[in-house]
Design a protein around this motif. Structure first.
Motif, short mmCIF file in Angstrom:
data_model
loop_
_atom_site.label_atom_id
_atom_site.label_comp_id
_atom_site.label_asym_id
_atom_site.label_seq_id
_atom_site.Cartn_x
_atom_site.Cartn_y
_atom_site.Cartn_z
N MET A 174 -6.10 -16.02 -57.17
CA MET A 174 -5.56 -15.99 -55.81
C MET A 174 -4.42 -16.98 -55.58
SD MET A 174 -7.40 -13.62 -54.64
CE MET A 174 -7.11 -13.60 -52.91
N ARG A 175 -4.22 -17.94 -56.49
CA ARG A 175 -3.19 -18.96 -56.33
C ARG A 175 -2.49 -19.20 -57.66
NH1 ARG A 175 -4.32 -18.20 -51.84
NH2 ARG A 175 -4.89 -19.58 -50.15
N GLY A 176 -1.29 -19.74 -57.59
CA GLY A 176 -0.59 -20.15 -58.79
C GLY A 176 0.34 -19.10 -59.36
N ASP A 177 0.79 -19.33 -60.58
CA ASP A 177 1.77 -18.46 -61.24
C ASP A 177 1.21 -17.09 -61.59
OD1 ASP A 177 3.57 -20.54 -61.12
OD2 ASP A 177 3.13 -21.25 -63.15
N HIS A 178 -0.10 -16.99 -61.75
CA HIS A 178 -0.72 -15.75 -62.21
C HIS A 178 -1.46 -15.04 -61.08
CE1 HIS A 178 0.36 -17.26 -66.13
NE2 HIS A 178 -0.21 -18.39 -65.79
N ILE A 179 -0.97 -15.18 -59.86
CA ILE A 179 -1.60 -14.61 -58.68
C ILE A 179 -1.74 -13.09 -58.83
CG2 ILE A 179 0.57 -14.38 -57.42
CD1 ILE A 179 -0.99 -15.22 -54.89
N GLY A 180 -2.90 -12.57 -58.48
CA GLY A 180 -3.15 -11.14 -58.54
C GLY A 180 -3.76 -10.66 -59.85
N TYR A 181 -3.80 -11.52 -60.88
CA TYR A 181 -4.36 -11.12 -62.16
C TYR A 181 -5.88 -11.00 -62.05
CZ TYR A 181 -5.21 -10.73 -67.11
OH TYR A 181 -5.62 -10.26 -68.34
N GLU A 182 -6.43 -9.92 -62.59
CA GLU A 182 -7.87 -9.70 -62.52
C GLU A 182 -8.42 -9.50 -63.93
OE1 GLU A 182 -11.05 -7.01 -59.95
OE2 GLU A 182 -8.90 -6.90 -59.55
N GLY A 183 -9.54 -10.15 -64.21
CA GLY A 183 -10.14 -10.03 -65.53
C GLY A 183 -11.53 -10.62 -65.58
N LYS A 184 -12.17 -10.47 -66.71
CA LYS A 184 -13.54 -10.94 -66.91
C LYS A 184 -13.51 -12.39 -67.38
CE LYS A 184 -17.69 -8.94 -68.85
NZ LYS A 184 -18.21 -7.92 -69.75
N VAL A 185 -14.47 -13.20 -66.89
CA VAL A 185 -14.57 -14.60 -67.29
C VAL A 185 -15.11 -14.67 -68.70
CG1 VAL A 185 -15.65 -16.83 -66.79
CG2 VAL A 185 -14.90 -15.37 -64.91
N ILE A 186 -14.36 -15.33 -69.58
CA ILE A 186 -14.73 -15.47 -70.99
C ILE A 186 -15.46 -16.78 -71.23
CG2 ILE A 186 -13.81 -15.70 -73.34
CD1 ILE A 186 -13.62 -12.90 -72.23
N ASP A 187 -14.98 -17.85 -70.60
CA ASP A 187 -15.54 -19.18 -70.84
C ASP A 187 -15.44 -20.01 -69.57
OD1 ASP A 187 -16.72 -21.24 -72.23
OD2 ASP A 187 -14.90 -21.82 -73.33
N GLY A 228 -7.64 -11.89 -71.30
CA GLY A 228 -6.28 -11.36 -71.22
C GLY A 228 -5.26 -12.32 -70.62
N LEU A 229 -5.69 -13.38 -69.98
CA LEU A 229 -4.77 -14.35 -69.37
C LEU A 229 -4.47 -15.42 -70.42
CD1 LEU A 229 -3.26 -15.04 -66.79
CD2 LEU A 229 -5.21 -16.36 -66.06
N THR A 230 -3.46 -15.15 -71.25
CA THR A 230 -3.13 -16.05 -72.36
C THR A 230 -1.63 -16.33 -72.38
OG1 THR A 230 -2.85 -14.17 -73.85
CG2 THR A 230 -5.01 -15.23 -73.82
N ARG A 231 -1.28 -17.33 -73.16
CA ARG A 231 0.12 -17.61 -73.46
C ARG A 231 0.21 -17.82 -74.96
NH1 ARG A 231 1.18 -22.73 -74.85
NH2 ARG A 231 -0.37 -24.32 -74.34
N LYS A 232 1.44 -17.78 -75.50
CA LYS A 232 1.60 -17.96 -76.95
C LYS A 232 2.04 -19.37 -77.25
CE LYS A 232 2.28 -13.29 -78.27
NZ LYS A 232 2.92 -12.34 -79.10
N LYS A 233 1.43 -19.95 -78.26
CA LYS A 233 1.84 -21.26 -78.74
C LYS A 233 3.13 -21.10 -79.55
CE LYS A 233 -1.37 -23.64 -80.81
NZ LYS A 233 -2.59 -24.21 -81.38
N ALA A 234 3.69 -22.21 -79.95
CA ALA A 234 4.95 -22.18 -80.71
C ALA A 234 4.81 -21.39 -82.01
CB ALA A 234 5.42 -23.61 -81.00
#
Length: 135
Positions: free
Chosen positions: A53-66, A78-84
């Protein structure tokens, strides 16, 4: 929290004892779930479906993994970013910045806790209403 000193208040939020950490992991329930269960907030658990509901990823919906009780943050599928080097890493979101849209109801103790909270809320609202009528 018992103390009125701001330093102690902040320390209890930053470094809570283990038996109080789950209280920092509460999130708002969606309107449908709020009507269905009769409560407004609930602790986030692995397996719940949440919406950011807040922040850069507002509106993203998914299952809690951890769930990280130390930091009060959750990892969402599914809410991930890539490392270098290209490997994906979870983006951790604070539990207060999400809304629970679907509950994992496989645990009977959780259902019992929801019923307890609903009954306590109903009693509170009833007492509040009686007090209002009496004055």
């Amino acid at each position: 929290m018992v103390s009125s000193k701001p330093v102690k208040q902040r320390r209890l939020i930053r470094e809570p004892p283990k038996h109080l950490r789950h209280k920092l992991l509460t999130a708002k329930l969606s309107e449908d779930l709020e009507k269905q269960y009769g409560i407004k907030r609930l602790s986030v658990r692995k397996g719940d479906t949440v919406k950011v509901m807040r922040g850069d990823h507002i509106g993203y919906e998914g299952k809690v993994i951890d769930v990280n009780t130390k930091t009060g943050r959750i990892a969402i599928e599914g809410l991930t970013r890539k490392k270098a080097d290209g490997t994906p890493v979870f983006i951790w979101v604070h539990a207060s910045k999400v809304m629970i849209t679907k509950l994992d109801t496989s645990d009977k103790e959780r259902i019992a806790a929801i019923d307890r909270k609903r009954k306590a809320r109903e009693e509170y609202l009833k007492r509040k209403e009686d007090k209002k009528e009496g004055s």
